[in-house]
Design a protein around this motif. Structure first.
Motif, PDB file in Angstrom:
ATOM      1  N   LYS A 287      34.035  47.068  39.854  1.00 24.78           N
ATOM      2  CA  LYS A 287      35.649  47.791  39.391  1.00 24.78           C
ATOM      3  C   LYS A 287      36.040  48.665  40.686  1.00 24.78           C
ATOM      4  N   LYS A 288      35.152  49.256  41.471  1.00 25.29           N
ATOM      5  CA  LYS A 288      35.557  50.264  42.459  1.00 25.29           C
ATOM      6  C   LYS A 288      36.224  49.558  43.607  1.00 25.29           C
ATOM      7  N   GLN A 289      35.880  48.559  43.864  1.00 25.33           N
ATOM      8  CA  GLN A 289      36.529  47.845  44.925  1.00 25.33           C
ATOM      9  C   GLN A 289      37.675  47.280  44.657  1.00 25.33           C
ATOM     10  N   LEU A 290      37.624  46.521  43.288  1.00 26.93           N
ATOM     11  CA  LEU A 290      39.294  46.062  42.664  1.00 26.93           C
ATOM     12  C   LEU A 290      40.236  47.294  42.525  1.00 26.93           C
ATOM     13  N   SER A 291      39.517  48.269  41.930  1.00 28.52           N
ATOM     14  CA  SER A 291      40.730  49.444  41.602  1.00 28.52           C
ATOM     15  C   SER A 291      41.252  49.982  42.922  1.00 28.52           C
ATOM     16  N   LYS A 292      40.232  50.254  44.032  1.00 31.50           N
ATOM     17  CA  LYS A 292      40.554  50.904  45.276  1.00 31.50           C
ATOM     18  C   LYS A 292      41.510  50.101  46.068  1.00 31.50           C
ATOM     19  N   THR A 293      41.399  48.674  45.937  1.00 31.17           N
ATOM     20  CA  THR A 293      42.341  47.727  46.666  1.00 31.17           C
ATOM     21  C   THR A 293      43.597  47.847  46.155  1.00 31.17           C
ATOM     22  N   LYS A 294      43.618  47.635  44.869  1.00 35.97           N
ATOM     23  CA  LYS A 294      44.832  47.642  44.063  1.00 35.97           C
ATOM     24  C   LYS A 294      45.707  48.811  44.357  1.00 35.97           C
TER      25      LYS A 294
ATOM     26  N   LEU B  32      46.471  42.264  40.660  1.00 30.45           N
ATOM     27  CA  LEU B  32      47.285  42.210  41.923  1.00 30.45           C
ATOM     28  C   LEU B  32      48.751  42.059  41.526  1.00 30.45           C
ATOM     29  N   ALA B  33      48.953  40.969  40.569  1.00 28.89           N
ATOM     30  CA  ALA B  33      50.192  40.688  40.161  1.00 28.89           C
ATOM     31  C   ALA B  33      50.993  41.889  39.324  1.00 28.89           C
ATOM     32  N   GLU B  34      50.176  42.881  39.051  1.00 27.14           N
ATOM     33  CA  GLU B  34      50.545  44.128  38.433  1.00 27.14           C
ATOM     34  C   GLU B  34      51.283  45.106  39.187  1.00 27.14           C
TER      35      GLU B  34
ATOM     36  N   MET C 272      56.892  43.527  49.834  1.00 25.34           N
ATOM     37  CA  MET C 272      58.273  42.808  49.137  1.00 25.34           C
ATOM     38  C   MET C 272      57.552  41.509  48.513  1.00 25.34           C
ATOM     39  N   GLN C 273      56.445  40.927  48.960  1.00 24.42           N
ATOM     40  CA  GLN C 273      55.770  39.792  48.185  1.00 24.42           C
ATOM     41  C   GLN C 273      54.219  40.148  48.609  1.00 24.42           C
ATOM     42  N   LEU C 274      53.655  39.082  47.908  1.00 26.52           N
ATOM     43  CA  LEU C 274      51.966  38.917  48.321  1.00 26.52           C
ATOM     44  C   LEU C 274      51.539  37.533  48.029  1.00 26.52           C
ATOM     45  N   HIS C 275      50.992  37.030  49.309  1.00 26.15           N
ATOM     46  CA  HIS C 275      50.332  35.636  48.917  1.00 26.15           C
ATOM     47  C   HIS C 275      48.799  35.691  49.106  1.00 26.15           C
ATOM     48  N   ALA C 276      48.213  35.888  47.997  1.00 25.69           N
ATOM     49  CA  ALA C 276      46.498  36.157  48.066  1.00 25.69           C
ATOM     50  C   ALA C 276      46.374  34.722  47.568  1.00 25.69           C
ATOM     51  N   CYS C 277      45.363  34.146  48.262  1.00 26.89           N
ATOM     52  CA  CYS C 277      44.680  32.651  47.900  1.00 26.89           C
ATOM     53  C   CYS C 277      43.314  32.557  48.451  1.00 26.89           C
ATOM     54  N   HIS C 278      43.046  31.130  48.481  1.00 31.04           N
ATOM     55  CA  HIS C 278      41.684  31.176  48.901  1.00 31.04           C
ATOM     56  C   HIS C 278      40.670  31.682  48.214  1.00 31.04           C
ATOM     57  N   CYS C 279      39.904  32.792  48.695  1.00 32.82           N
ATOM     58  CA  CYS C 279      38.695  33.441  47.908  1.00 32.82           C
ATOM     59  C   CYS C 279      39.360  34.744  47.387  1.00 32.82           C
ATOM     60  N   THR C 280      40.069  34.445  46.602  1.00 31.51           N
ATOM     61  CA  THR C 280      40.919  35.640  45.661  1.00 31.51           C
ATOM     62  C   THR C 280      40.700  35.012  44.052  1.00 31.51           C
ATOM     63  N   ASP C 281      39.754  35.586  43.522  1.00 35.34           N
ATOM     64  CA  ASP C 281      39.620  34.859  42.139  1.00 35.34           C
ATOM     65  C   ASP C 281      40.931  35.289  41.041  1.00 35.34           C
ATOM     66  N   LEU C 282      40.681  34.618  40.024  1.00 29.45           N
ATOM     67  CA  LEU C 282      42.021  34.716  38.909  1.00 29.45           C
ATOM     68  C   LEU C 282      42.208  36.117  38.609  1.00 29.45           C
ATOM     69  N   ASN C 283      40.960  36.667  38.027  1.00 30.42           N
ATOM     70  CA  ASN C 283      41.171  38.311  37.665  1.00 30.42           C
ATOM     71  C   ASN C 283      41.589  39.070  38.685  1.00 30.42           C
ATOM     72  N   SER C 284      41.357  38.928  39.854  1.00 25.79           N
ATOM     73  CA  SER C 284      41.942  39.814  41.132  1.00 25.79           C
ATOM     74  C   SER C 284      43.412  39.489  40.998  1.00 25.79           C
ATOM     75  N   ARG C 285      43.670  38.417  41.342  1.00 35.06           N
ATOM     76  CA  ARG C 285      45.072  37.816  41.237  1.00 35.06           C
ATOM     77  C   ARG C 285      45.948  38.480  40.218  1.00 35.06           C
TER      78      ARG C 285
END
Length: 278
Positions: free
Chosen positions: A228-235, A260-262, A244-257
């Motif tokens: 939770k700490k890493q995800l919230s701090k990254t967000k 990030l979409a928020e 302007m936009q973000l292209h997260a792919c490869h080793c970025t899981d669905l929950n993280s995406r």
């Protein structure tokens, strides 16, 4: 700069390319042609051909780090060059990588997850530039070198071992690096897996280029069931960038995406996609 996705975990619907859990991009910046990683197998060669991209024109082969899902295509690439290169083609591309990239890497007790071509063979065929320092590939595209790890929530755990399986050889993947492109709007950051931490990588790009404005990031973010700490701090960090936009792919899981979409205009990524930046 033109970036074409040769390998990703996903493919785009109605575009009939092959995908695998790996990453490879073909980048054209001016008259310079760059191959950034080569995926896990030989599918990047087939996909490049289908996209009308000539691997024999590549000037630089840049590795984000030495894991097999980013370097496994090196042996098929060598065979491809042996079979197809003519006198009218460029020579073998120059390899640019961190000095630790070609070290043996293991996961678990004895599973090899590193480069599957010997360093001796690599040195015989390619000019190899190993650098912990940043290198300007063109006037607008830079290899970031070893990424300084400054925050308290990323890159804290090793993944396997380096050189041999023994205490003291835990691999913190110091070879993990990325590229940054100076577009007219701001920085475009191109990552492999972001084992160094995506926020650390952005800070490294700002430091190397002297530019604070970041408009897009494309690549793996190494957010695979992050705590939770890493995800919230990254967000929180990425939200402050006002991308302007973000292209997260490869080793970025669905929950993280989803998270990030928020805070960003998150775009879909898949094999066959082309991006252009001025």
């Amino acid at each position: 700069m033109e970036l074409s996705v040769l390998v990703d975990n996903n493919t785009i619907i109605d575009h009939y390319f092959k995908g695998e859990p790996g990453l490879s991009y073909y980048i054209k910046e001016g008259e310079t042609h760059i191959l950034f990683d080569v995926g896990y197998s030989d599918i990047f060669i087939e996909n490049a051909h289908q996209m009308g991209l000539d691997l024999n024109q590549v000037d630089y082969l840049i590795f984000s780090h030495g894991h097999i899902d980013h370097t496994g295509g090196l042996d098929p690439l060598i065979k491809h060059y042996f079979e197809t290169k003519s006198e009218s083609d460029k020579g073998y591309p120059e390899i640019v990588a961190h000095p630790d990239c070609f070290h043996d890497k293991y996961y678990g007790n004895n599973t090899s997850i590193g480069v599957n071509v010997s360093e001796k063979v690599i040195n015989q065929l390619f000019k190899v530039t190993k650098s912990k320092e940043a290198i300007w590939i063109t006037e607008k595209l830079v290899y970031l070198g070893e990424v300084e790890r400054t925050n308290d929530f990323e890159a804290k755990e090793p993944i396997g071992y380096q050189d041999k399986i023994a205490e003291g050889h835990e691999d913190y993947i110091r070879d993990d690096t990325a590229l940054a492109y100076l577009s007219e709007e701001g920085l475009v950051i191109i990552t492999g897996c972001s084992h160094a931490g995506i926020c650390n990588i952005v800070e490294q790009a700002k430091k190397v280029t002297g530019i604070d404005n970041v408009v897009d990031i494309i690549g793996g973010f190494h957010l695979m069931e992050p705590d939770k700490k890493q995800l919230s701090k990254t967000k929180e960090y990425l939200e402050k960038l006002n991308l302007m936009q973000l292209h997260a792919c490869h080793c970025t899981d669905l929950n993280s995406r989803v998270h990030l979409a928020e805070i960003s205009d998150l775009k879909e990524v898949g094999v066959g996609m082309r991006l252009e930046y001025k």
